[in-house]
Scaffold this motif. Structure first.
Motif, mmCIF file in Angstrom:
data_model
loop_
_atom_site.group_PDB
_atom_site.id
_atom_site.type_symbol
_atom_site.label_atom_id
_atom_site.label_comp_id
_atom_site.label_asym_id
_atom_site.label_seq_id
_atom_site.Cartn_x
_atom_site.Cartn_y
_atom_site.Cartn_z
ATOM 1 N N HIS A 1 -7.986 -1.163 -2.906
ATOM 2 C CA HIS A 1 -7.081 -1.281 -4.044
ATOM 3 C C HIS A 1 -6.243 -2.554 -3.919
ATOM 4 C CE1 HIS A 1 -8.043 2.811 -5.311
ATOM 5 N NE2 HIS A 1 -7.879 3.184 -4.049
ATOM 6 N N LYS A 2 -6.046 -3.232 -5.026
ATOM 7 C CA LYS A 2 -5.288 -4.478 -5.026
ATOM 8 C C LYS A 2 -3.820 -4.221 -4.663
ATOM 9 C CE LYS A 2 -8.163 -6.807 -8.492
ATOM 10 N NZ LYS A 2 -8.197 -7.408 -9.851
ATOM 11 N N GLU B 1 -1.507 -13.880 -5.354
ATOM 12 C CA GLU B 1 -2.207 -13.788 -6.637
ATOM 13 C C GLU B 1 -2.446 -12.349 -7.069
ATOM 14 O OE1 GLU B 1 -3.012 -16.298 -8.564
ATOM 15 O OE2 GLU B 1 -2.329 -17.882 -7.198
ATOM 16 N N GLY B 2 -2.202 -11.395 -6.176
ATOM 17 C CA GLY B 2 -2.410 -9.993 -6.517
ATOM 18 C C GLY B 2 -3.867 -9.581 -6.551
ATOM 19 N N THR B 3 -4.726 -10.317 -5.833
ATOM 20 C CA THR B 3 -6.159 -10.011 -5.846
ATOM 21 C C THR B 3 -6.655 -9.407 -4.530
ATOM 22 O OG1 THR B 3 -6.691 -12.273 -5.126
ATOM 23 C CG2 THR B 3 -6.615 -11.856 -7.500
ATOM 24 N N TYR B 4 -5.847 -9.469 -3.481
ATOM 25 C CA TYR B 4 -6.295 -8.952 -2.181
ATOM 26 C C TYR B 4 -6.266 -7.424 -2.204
ATOM 27 C CZ TYR B 4 -7.116 -8.838 2.824
ATOM 28 O OH TYR B 4 -7.680 -8.630 4.056
ATOM 29 N N LYS B 5 -7.268 -6.816 -1.555
ATOM 30 C CA LYS B 5 -7.393 -5.363 -1.587
ATOM 31 C C LYS B 5 -7.136 -4.758 -0.209
ATOM 32 C CE LYS B 5 -10.699 -5.141 -5.426
ATOM 33 N NZ LYS B 5 -12.047 -4.685 -5.867
ATOM 34 N N GLY C 1 -4.760 -14.494 -1.808
ATOM 35 C CA GLY C 1 -4.959 -13.214 -2.481
ATOM 36 C C GLY C 1 -3.724 -12.347 -2.619
ATOM 37 N N HIS D 1 0.831 -1.205 0.000
ATOM 38 C CA HIS D 1 0.000 0.000 0.000
ATOM 39 C C HIS D 1 0.868 1.260 0.000
ATOM 40 C CE1 HIS D 1 -2.727 3.153 1.296
ATOM 41 N NE2 HIS D 1 -1.968 3.343 2.360
ATOM 42 N N SER E 1 0.210 -6.217 -4.124
ATOM 43 C CA SER E 1 1.006 -7.284 -4.715
ATOM 44 C C SER E 1 2.356 -7.375 -4.027
ATOM 45 C CB SER E 1 1.207 -7.013 -6.217
ATOM 46 O OG SER E 1 2.169 -7.886 -6.764
#
Length: 601
Positions: A467-468, A459-463, A456, A343, A470
Motif C-alpha cells: 500500500h502506498k 511523491e507518495g508512490t512508495y509502497k 517514492g 503505515h 505518504s
C-alpha cells in the motif's frame, strides 16, 4: 676505525636490512593483491556516458564561443609561463629562493619546503594552476543538464585531488624527510601498513583509519550498562539500566541506521548520547541491527519494518506495559521510521506518541552531494554486484562515503600510514567508522531505486506491505535534527522533506558541524551551537535559517525539553528484566560483534 666510520657502517647495515624487508614485503604485497575479487565496473566509477557528455559540452562551447575558451587557455598559459620564467630567474640568480606565491593557503602543503624550496614550490604552484584551469573549464560548461554538470564537477575534483603532488612519494617532502631521517625505516613501516590493509580487505586497498586493537566493545567503548531483552534474526533490543530513581512513563526507542553500528551514540561516557538520555530520566531502548551476510539476500524494506520496527515497538510496549512509545530514527533509519509511521497511521495504530529524526532525508528531489552516485551507471552496477553477492558489501558503501571527503578520509590517512609509516591513531570515532556493515541485496536496491532515485516517499508512490505511503500521513508530534555541514543528508533536503509531514506540531533544529559530529555533540564540550525557530516549519529552508535563532552549545538539552513534554509523568525507574522478560546478555550484545547466528529464542 673512526667513530664516523662506525656510524656510516651502521647506517649502511640498517639500510641494507630495510631493503631486504622491502623485498620480502613486496612478495607479500603481490600475494595480497592476487586475492582481490573482480567486481562490476559499475561500482568502480561513473559510466563512459558522463565523460562523453563532458567532452561534447566542451566542444560545443568551443564552437559557439571560441573567444571564451581561448581566453581561458591564454590566461592559463600566461600564468604557467610567468611562473616558469620567475622560477628560472630565481635559479639563475644563484640564490635559493622562490618566486612570489600569491595563492590561498592549502593545508595539504603545510611543510615549509613547499614555500621555500624552488623545486617543491614550482610543483605546488603549477599543480594549483592546473587544478584551477581544469575546474574553471568544467564550471563554464554550457548546454548540459544541471545534474550532469554537477556530476562532472564532482568527479573532476576527485581526479584533481588524486593527482596532488602530496599523494606521491617522490614529490612529498614530509615523506622524503622522514625516510632520510629514519634510514628508510619509515618506508618499510609504510609498506607493512599497506600490505596489512590489503590482506585485511581481501585484496582491496582501504586505509585503516584507527588502531584496530585499541578498543574492545563493552570494555572501553560502548560501555553504558544495559541488557539485551529481545532478539530475532533482524535485531537485538537493548534496554539500558536507569541512573535515576524516577523515569518518564513513556519509554523511548531509538532505531540507529543499519548502514553503521549503533555505538556511535555510545563511544565513551563523556560523549555518549545514550548515557545522556538515560541520565535525563528516560527509559531507553536501542536497536542493534544484525550485520547481514548473503543468507539475507531476499530481506527487503518490508522485512525491516515488520521484523524490525513493528516488532521492536511491540516488545518495548510489552516490557514497559505502556500503550504508547516515543521513537527516534537516525539517518536511513529515520527515513524508514517515516515509512513505518505512515503505515501505522493508515492502519489506525496510535502506538507511537511522538517521533524524532536525526540527519534524515525523506525528499530526495535534491539529495545533495550523495546524488552524484544515484544515476543509473552506479545503481545498475550496484544492482548487478549485489545480486551476485547476495548483499551490498560494506566495502563499497564505506568507499563511497569516504570519497565525499577524499582528502580527509583517503589521501591524508594514506600519506601518514603508507608514506610516513605512522601507526593509525587510537580514535574511537574513526574506529567506529571502520566497523561497517553490509546491506541485504533486496533492501539496498529497494532503498536506492524506490526512495532515493524515484523519490517514492515524497511523491507518495512508495509502497509498504503493498500500500502506498505518504509523508502527509505522519500526524503525531515530530522533531527533526539536521546538521549544517552534513555531506550525506544535507540540512536543506532534510528540511524540505520534514515540512511535508502532516503533523501540526513540528520542531526543526539545525546543529552546527557535520553528519556525525553535529549529532554526537555533548553539552559538556560546549563546542557546536544550534539553530531553532518558533512557528511553522514551512517555506524555503534558507528563509527559515535567516529567521532562526542561534543558540550556544549542544542541541541535546533543547531536544530533551521537547521530549520530556511527550513523555508523561514520572514513575519508579524500570530495571532490565523486572517485567519478567528474560535478560539474554549484557549490552552491547552479540550482533554488534558481527555474530550472525539465527536465534532460537
Amino acid at each position: 676505525m673512526t667513530t664516523e666510520d662506525n656510524a656510516a657502517t651502521a647506517k649502511l647495515e640498517k639500510m641494507t636490512a630495510n631493503l631486504a624487508k622491502i623485498e620480502a614485503l613486496s612478495a607479500r604485497l603481490m600475494a595480497a593483491l592476487a586475492q582481490k575479487k573482480l567486481s562490476d565496473p559499475g561500482v568502480q566509477g561513473p559510466g563512459q556516458e558522463i565523460y562523453m557528455k563532458a567532452a561534447a559540452a566542451y566542444l560545443a562551447g568551443m564552437m559557439q564561443n571560441p573567444g571564451k575558451v581561448l581566453e581561458q587557455q591564454i590566461a592559463y598559459w600566461g600564468k604557467t609561463m610567468k611562473h616558469y620564467v620567475e622560477a628560472q630567474a630565481a635559479l639563475a640568480s644563484g640564490e635559493i629562493r622562490v618566486p612570489a606565491d600569491p595563492g590561498p593557503k592549502d593545508r595539504r602543503f603545510s611543510n615549509p619546503l613547499w614555500d621555500t624550496h624552488p623545486a617543491f614550490n614550482y610543483l605546488k604552484q603549477q599543480y594549483l594552476f592546473n587544478a584551477e584551469a581544469v575546474q574553471n573549464a568544467v564550471a563554464d560548461l554550457e548546454s548540459i543538464d544541471p545534474g550532469d554538470k554537477k556530476r562532472i564537477e564532482y568527479f573532476t575534483k576527485q581526479i584533481v585531488d588524486m593527482l596532488s603532488p602530496t599523494n606521491f612519494l617522490g614529490t612529498n617532502p614530509d615523506a622524503l624527510e622522514k625516510a632520510l631521517a629514519t634510514d628508510g625505516e619509515s618506508l618499510v613501516r609504510g609498506l607493512e601498513n599497506l600490505v596489512s590493509d590489503i590482506e585485511a580487505n581481501n585484496g582491496e586497498v582501504a586505509v585503516t583509519l584507527a588502531d584496530r586493537e585499541a578498543f574492545v566493545l563493552g570494555e572501553n567503548i560502548a560501555t553504558t550498562p544495559g541488557s539485551v531483552v529481545f532478539r530475532n534474526r533482524m535485531l537485538e533490543l537493548i534496554q539500558y539500566a536507569p541512573t535515576t530513581k524516577k523515569v518518564f512513563q513513556t519509554p523511548l526507542l531509538i532505531f540507529p541506521p543499519w548502514i553503521n553500528k549503533f555505538y556511535v551514540m555510545d563511544l565513551k561516557p563523556q560523549n555518549s548520547l545514550i548515557k545522556w538520555i538515560v541520565d535525563q530520566g528516560f527509559t531507553l531502548f536501542v536497536v542493534s541491527w544484525v550485520n547481514p551476510d548473503a543468507s539475507y539476500a531476499d530481506v527487503g524494506m518490508d522485512d525491516y519494518i515488520r521484523e524490525g520496527y513493528l516488532t521492536a515497538m511491540a516488545e518495548v510496549r510489552r516490557i514497559t506495559d505502556q500503550a504508547q512509545i516515543n521513537a527516534v530514527g537516525y539517518c536511513i533509519a529515520g527515513t524508514t521510521l517515516s515509512l513505518a509511521l505512515s503505515h501505522l497511521y493508515r492502519a489506525g495504530d496510535t502506538s507511537v506518541k511522538s517521533a524524532t529524526f536525526f540527519t534524515m532525508l525523506t525528499d530526495f528531489s535534491d539529495p545533495g552531494e550523495v546524488g552524484v552516485f544515484l544515476d543509473n551507471d552506479f545503481l545498475d552496477g550496484i544492482e548487478r554486484q549485489s545480486n551476485a553477492d547476495g548483499m551490498l558489501s560494506k566495502t563499497f558503501m564505506s568507499r563511497t562515503f569516504s570519497y565525499l571527503r577524499s582528502n580527509d578520509l583517503i589521501y591524508a590517512p594514506a600519506i601518514k600510514s603508507y608514506m610516513m609509516g605512522e601507526a593509525p591513531p587510537a580514535f574511537d570515532l574513526l574506529y567506529w567508522n571502520g566497523d561497517g556493515t553490509n546491506l541485504p541485496c533486496k533492501m539496498a536496491i529497494e532503498y536506492l531505486r524506490g526512495l532515493c532515485q524515484d523519490n517514492g516517499l515524497a511523491e507518495g508512490t512508495y509502497k509498504v506491505f503493498g500500500h502506498k505511503v505518504s509523508l502527509e500521513d505522519i500526524q503525531i508530534p515530530v522533531c527533526a535534527v539536521a546538521c549544517e555541514t552534513d555531506h550525506i543528508a544535507h540540512w536543506r533536503g532534510s528540511f524540505n522533506g520534514f515540512k511535508q509531514m502532516g503533523s501540526a506540531d513540528k520542531t526543526f533544529i539545525v546543529s552546527q558541524s557535520g553528519h556525525v559530529a553535529g549529532i554526537i555533540n555533548p553539552p559538556s564540550k560546549g563546542k557546536y551551537g544550534h539553530y531553532t525557530k518558533e512557528g511553522d516549519v514551512a517555506g524555503a529552508p534558507d528563509d527559515w535559517m535567516a529567521e532562526a535563532t542561534f543558540n550556544q552549545g549542544s542541541w541535546w538539552p533543547s531536544w530533551g525539553e521537547w521530549l520530556a513534554k511527550q513523555s508523561g509523568k514520572q514513575i519508579s525507574a524500570r530495571i532490565p528484566g523486572d517485567s519478567g522478560s528474560p535478560v539474554l546478555c549484557a549490552a552491547p550484545g552479540t550482533y554488534v560483534l558481527n555474530a550472525q547466528k539465527t536465534p532460537t529464542d
